[in-house]
Design a protein around this motif. Sequence first.
Motif, PDB file in Angstrom:
ATOM      1  N   ASP A  34       0.899  -1.293   0.092  1.00  0.00           N
ATOM      2  CA  ASP A  34      -0.011  -0.027  -0.045  1.00  0.00           C
ATOM      3  C   ASP A  34       0.968   1.172  -0.156  1.00  0.00           C
ATOM      4  O   ASP A  34       1.724   1.665   0.985  1.00  0.00           O
ATOM      5  N   ASN A 155      -7.903   4.205   4.400  1.00  0.00           N
ATOM      6  CA  ASN A 155      -7.466   3.070   5.397  1.00  0.00           C
ATOM      7  C   ASN A 155      -7.361   2.038   4.201  1.00  0.00           C
ATOM      8  O   ASN A 155      -7.521   1.886   2.894  1.00  0.00           O
ATOM      9  N   ALA A 156      -7.341   0.654   4.790  1.00  0.00           N
ATOM     10  CA  ALA A 156      -7.158  -0.569   4.021  1.00  0.00           C
ATOM     11  C   ALA A 156      -8.219  -0.770   2.933  1.00  0.00           C
ATOM     12  O   ALA A 156      -8.215  -1.725   2.311  1.00  0.00           O
ATOM     13  N   THR A 157      -9.266  -0.184   3.158  1.00  0.00           N
ATOM     14  CA  THR A 157     -10.734  -0.599   2.539  1.00  0.00           C
ATOM     15  C   THR A 157     -10.907   0.307   1.330  1.00  0.00           C
ATOM     16  O   THR A 157     -12.058   0.511   1.158  1.00  0.00           O
ATOM     17  N   SER A 159     -11.027   1.926  -2.539  1.00  0.00           N
ATOM     18  CA  SER A 159     -11.547   1.704  -3.827  1.00  0.00           C
ATOM     19  C   SER A 159     -10.478   1.119  -4.392  1.00  0.00           C
ATOM     20  O   SER A 159     -10.659   0.202  -5.577  1.00  0.00           O
ATOM     21  N   ARG A 165      -2.368   5.603   1.764  1.00  0.00           N
ATOM     22  CA  ARG A 165      -3.273   5.558   2.769  1.00  0.00           C
ATOM     23  C   ARG A 165      -3.061   6.684   3.865  1.00  0.00           C
ATOM     24  O   ARG A 165      -1.961   6.899   4.331  1.00  0.00           O
ATOM     25  N   ASP A 220     -10.524   7.952  -2.856  1.00  0.00           N
ATOM     26  CA  ASP A 220     -11.498   7.016  -3.376  1.00  0.00           C
ATOM     27  C   ASP A 220     -12.204   7.560  -4.393  1.00  0.00           C
ATOM     28  O   ASP A 220     -13.440   7.546  -4.818  1.00  0.00           O
ATOM     29  N   ASN A 225     -18.891   6.142  -0.687  1.00  0.00           N
ATOM     30  CA  ASN A 225     -18.894   4.813  -0.251  1.00  0.00           C
ATOM     31  C   ASN A 225     -17.522   3.928  -1.075  1.00  0.00           C
ATOM     32  O   ASN A 225     -17.856   3.733  -2.396  1.00  0.00           O
ATOM     33  N   LYS A 227     -16.642   1.120  -1.331  1.00  0.00           N
ATOM     34  CA  LYS A 227     -16.786  -0.185  -1.788  1.00  0.00           C
ATOM     35  C   LYS A 227     -17.325  -0.026  -3.198  1.00  0.00           C
ATOM     36  O   LYS A 227     -17.417  -1.208  -3.944  1.00  0.00           O
TER      37      LYS A 227
END
Length: 495
Positions: A34, A155-157, A159, A165, A220, A225, A227
């Motif tokens: 990352d 963070n690690a989540t 897109s 990060r 992102d 969102n 995700k």
Amino acid sequence: MVAVLASVLVLVAAAAGLAVVRPGPVAGWLGGADGGTPTADPPDPMPSPVLDGVTANAPMPTRAGVQAAVDPLVDPQRLGGRVNISVLDIATGEVLYERGPDALTVPASTTKLVTGLTVLAARGPGYRIPTRAVAGAQPGEVVLIGGGDPTLAMNATGSYPGAARLDQLAEQVKAALGGAVPTRVTVDSSLYSGPIYEPGWDSDIPTGGCGGPVMALMTDAARANPKNATGCTRRLNNPDIAAGQAFAKALGMPAAAVQGVARGTAPTGPGTPSADASGGSVVSTAPTATAAGPGPEGAMIAPGTELGQVQSPPMYRLVEFMLSDSENLIAEALARQVALARQQPASFAGGAAAVDAVLVELGLPEAESGLADGSGLSRTNRLTPSLLTDLIMLAAGGTRPELVGIFGGLPVAGWSGTLSHRFRSPAAGSAAGAGVVRAKTGTLSGVNAISGVVTTAEGRLLAFAILADQVPTDSSVAQPALDRIAGALASCGCR
């Protein structure tokens, strides 16, 4: 070069001396540490053959053969009265088909081919965009400086796999401050200038989820969102403030301080970069007299002192992200990187001027490009089909190896990106293109386009561009009509 490009995807990061050969879809390729140097990742499962049909010394199609294949498919009922086309043989550069090849046409998202090519030329495939944190002018203040990385993650989540990060940047800041918790976070997104929406964009783009505010600090690609990593989705109205709040939370600041994040300008001082002649950065080491706050063991830290930095994935990966799913905010960020590399304002106008200038540097005709943005959302953009096929030729020709990165993110027909659900129906007459067409799509209301490479039935690699900007039907009718033309090139020897 031609055989390599067509038989298997080869990404070249010339600055790092890196060649990556991977057969899988873009969404599964992007491993690596990352925000740091990419690392080797496990090989993807082998899919069905894709772009594996090139044959050494394959017979070249004739102009008459290509005309016989294409002309019956240029359907004005589906595509309108302005359908401009260019088809070239990549090995020789010979023109195989022309229909308004030099006509300036609204290109929609095929503009991203130009953006990708010019940013690879201006920045190089290994360039990484920094996001920095420096000591502020007030005691306890930390300033988060946006460098224009649209893939930055909280963070690690996030897109984008491999993205820089904010939580890791926060850890660097904590270490630099000796564990002291800052009292204030200010965000500096002043690298960009001018409007945050291009005046030529349709009125629904700011709220429709396919675009958003173009700012130098966002996470992102401004998605609300992370995700929802592809397609049109709700975008934040103030992505720089949201990034600052996530950063403040990662620093361990109390809720009131997190909510109090505001915009400002970073002070100059040690660790403050200034533009150099190449568009990179040079760090100033000049001391300042005013102390910003305590550092390790009670030492005072001068305003502008760098407290931490994270870096985006390399430029060729950002180009991949942009092209695969036609991400508009990444495209606008990359156009601004071209502007910064050519000492132009990081704005819509500056990016467009710099992109046009780099095209001229590359030997491409200035009169065949007139851009207002980097994404293709603007209806005032104009490109010619022959410019698109010429730039594909240039990238494939081997004389500028840094440009080959535009091929890595091009969607594969019937398999990946914006072409994953196209070229699949035998009844539609385009299925022959599945796996052997790799192309960038473009869609606005009344505008449909596609441009890329295709391997013929006899193994010849062609560059093609089809632009229609007076389409009387909706995309569900126009896109299959474009796909039939590309599919015809794939299915014939055209001799």
